[in-house]
Design an enzyme around this catalytic site. Sequence first.
Site, mmCIF file in Angstrom:
data_model
loop_
_atom_site.group_PDB
_atom_site.id
_atom_site.type_symbol
_atom_site.label_atom_id
_atom_site.label_comp_id
_atom_site.label_asym_id
_atom_site.label_seq_id
_atom_site.Cartn_x
_atom_site.Cartn_y
_atom_site.Cartn_z
ATOM 1 N N ASP A 27 -8.656 -8.722 3.904
ATOM 2 C CA ASP A 27 -8.337 -7.684 4.887
ATOM 3 C C ASP A 27 -9.403 -7.604 5.968
ATOM 4 O O ASP A 27 -10.217 -6.685 5.958
ATOM 5 C CB ASP A 27 -8.207 -6.332 4.160
ATOM 6 C CG ASP A 27 -7.565 -5.270 5.042
ATOM 7 O OD1 ASP A 27 -7.077 -5.615 6.124
ATOM 8 O OD2 ASP A 27 -7.556 -4.097 4.633
ATOM 9 N N GLU A 41 -12.393 -2.335 12.148
ATOM 10 C CA GLU A 41 -12.400 -1.532 10.920
ATOM 11 C C GLU A 41 -13.561 -1.881 9.989
ATOM 12 O O GLU A 41 -14.266 -0.998 9.507
ATOM 13 C CB GLU A 41 -11.061 -1.719 10.193
ATOM 14 C CG GLU A 41 -11.003 -1.016 8.857
ATOM 15 C CD GLU A 41 -9.641 -1.138 8.179
ATOM 16 O OE1 GLU A 41 -8.729 -1.758 8.764
ATOM 17 O OE2 GLU A 41 -9.494 -0.618 7.071
ATOM 18 N N GLU A 63 0.820 -1.217 0.000
ATOM 19 C CA GLU A 63 0.000 0.000 0.000
ATOM 20 C C GLU A 63 0.851 1.264 0.000
ATOM 21 O O GLU A 63 0.589 2.218 0.746
ATOM 22 C CB GLU A 63 -0.956 -0.006 1.202
ATOM 23 C CG GLU A 63 -1.920 -1.172 1.181
ATOM 24 C CD GLU A 63 -2.989 -1.120 2.262
ATOM 25 O OE1 GLU A 63 -2.715 -0.610 3.357
ATOM 26 O OE2 GLU A 63 -4.105 -1.602 1.982
HETATM 27 C C1 GCV Z 1 -2.239 0.410 8.476
HETATM 28 C C2 GCV Z 1 -5.961 -1.974 5.646
HETATM 29 C C3 GCV Z 1 -6.288 -0.693 6.354
HETATM 30 C C4 GCV Z 1 -5.105 0.231 6.411
HETATM 31 C C5 GCV Z 1 -3.936 -0.520 7.082
HETATM 32 C C6 GCV Z 1 -3.669 -1.785 6.267
HETATM 33 C C7 GCV Z 1 -2.573 -2.655 6.866
HETATM 34 O O1 GCV Z 1 -5.745 -1.718 4.294
HETATM 35 O O2 GCV Z 1 -7.370 -0.074 5.735
HETATM 36 O O3 GCV Z 1 -5.453 1.360 7.144
HETATM 37 O O4 GCV Z 1 -2.809 0.274 7.194
HETATM 38 O O5 GCV Z 1 -4.832 -2.560 6.219
HETATM 39 O O6 GCV Z 1 -2.906 -3.662 7.467
HETATM 40 O O7 GCV Z 1 -1.414 -2.341 6.733
#
Ligand code: GCV
Length: 657
Positions: A344, A372, A265
Amino acid sequence: MSYTKTWLNYQKLANCPAEIAVSLAEQGPVAESIRRELELAFDAMYGVKPVFADTVKDAALGVTFCCDAACGLGEEGFRVEAASGSIRVVSGGQRGLLYGLFAMLEQLRMGKTDFALEKIPSNPLRMLDHWDNLDGSIERGYSGKSFFFRDNEMTVTGRIRDYARMIASIGINAVCINNVNVRGVAAELIAQRYREPLIRLARIFEEYGVKLFLSLNFASPKRIGGLDTSDPCDGKVRAFWRERIADVFENIPNFGGFVVKADSEGEPGPFAYGRTHADGANMLAEFARPYGGIIIWRCFVYNCQQDWRDTRTDRARSGYDNFIGHDGEFAENVILQIKNGPMDFQVREPVHPLFGGLKKTNMMLEVQIAQEYTGQQRHVCYLMPMFREVLDFKTYCGAENDTIADIVSGRTYGNRSCGMVAVTNTGDDENWTGHDLAAANLYGFGRLAFDTSLDPEEIAEDWIRLTFGLNEKVLGNIRRILMMSWPAYEKYTSPLGIGWMVTPHTHFGPDVEGYEYDRWGTYHRADHMGIGVDRTPAGTGYTTQYNEPNASLYANTETCPEELLLFFHHMPYAYVLSSGKTIIQHIYDTHFEGAEDAAQMLALWRELEGLVEPAAYARAEERLAFQAEHAKEWRDRINTYFHRMSWVEDEKGRKIY
Ligand code: GCV
């Protein structure tokens, strides 16, 4: 701001002993914590200050702590035996005595006086990851701001000690305090700038047997080291890390190691230099090894620039595809941190296939108690039943000891660098977790990581009694709320393994096509005929990443577990499930049911008015009322979407907008 005592809410008990004597010969920071906790607890529970003495035999209640390296329980295991006013806590180390102390207090608080307990933690590492940023915000944080950072400074306040107590009481032994997305000044946590407060913080954690970890930025050589590269094989880069890592371990007491999110990411990593994850992780591990340090390397690596028209690229495949070829290449003090599922933290996913695939690599299970995708602590969603299923999943990586619990506890491959970690759900809200009932996930995670054989319902019962007292009605209603909450959330949000129908970026609330035509690889592929992703060999081939018989089981619509049917298959709406219902009718029914369940949870809570402390009652009542309304919105948005897509009427003729 004041804050609640959560499950360490020591209340006055009946039958107070006239005097309490404690024998504890040990010295040191952990032993001091045991003494402090005993004074606090016995004063609150019995109104009696314990006397510390060499012998306890004349006291009405005598507690003896005995540290015995030969007891066979290890440094963190403990035995507690209580009978006739005499309690003996034994362990091979002070941390085990601390855990034994909390276990003893739990029993006493639940009204037990004669009992025997013996526990050796299942997992070597039992960790919490904070996604706290240095400005005080928390990525995916739903309970206020960080209690570690504010305005790019560290905040080492009294709350940290209470936090350390709280997590030690459930057996947590490692905490990473900063976000894995290491942005801005966070890269300097490994430099001098934050050294002094980090030392103070680490000392507090040390008093409770908790190792401190930091997330690091793989591009630090460029960002803070003044170099023109962060290539892990470059001599100057290696020298940078050797010096930085040595400096951190030599100066911060009780330091555990680093967590790294690389090539994920947008975070930097070794790919930019044509190097592998193993090259990157091993370079760091080499410099941490002399200090017994660990590098925790995350496997959340996927293409987040996908074109939705591309039906061959599959995000679910990517963790496995990126790491399986490097099995056996990682150093002994590297642990791969693998999310429970391949996507995720959705409300329903299959178990990540890397667990069954890697055979010569340390692994750690990563779950998320920050909700989340499961209601963001505005909905109650007790996650231990989900984690129970994950831990029990048979990977068929071998003839025996092949479950996730076996693998991450070290039973399968005989390793000690492994365990469980949760992205945590705490912040500076007065109740720590935003929703009072979300504290059950924090408590539950610790208990389950310490003992992976526990039953989620029993964990819930313990949490309820310790938090709200021993009233049977309170126990019964909250237990029902917690135990129905994950299935309810799944019903009103996600049918049969379909995830991601959430508002982009915030991940809160329904948006059926929110992620459908985006770049994140998160598609449900609904059209007017059907829904789901073909992940069989005829589709993306994801099912082949599992060992047999799982691979065939998932690839076949007849044997695929129905709760995951649409994760693995694109199916027509008219397909008939084992319930006799078509998929479309199942979608309608579960969404109506889920919203009813949410209303029932609110009703169950409302029956507790006057039986639960008023402020906690009001806080949770407000959130449960919100949840009941929001569940209706989920129901209507999803049902309307699929009705318009399929043109099939609800058999029961209910209102679909
Ligand atoms: C910390 C998901 C979340 C991100 C997070 C990522 C990860 O994509 O939305 O906020 O980043 O997971 O686990 O690194």
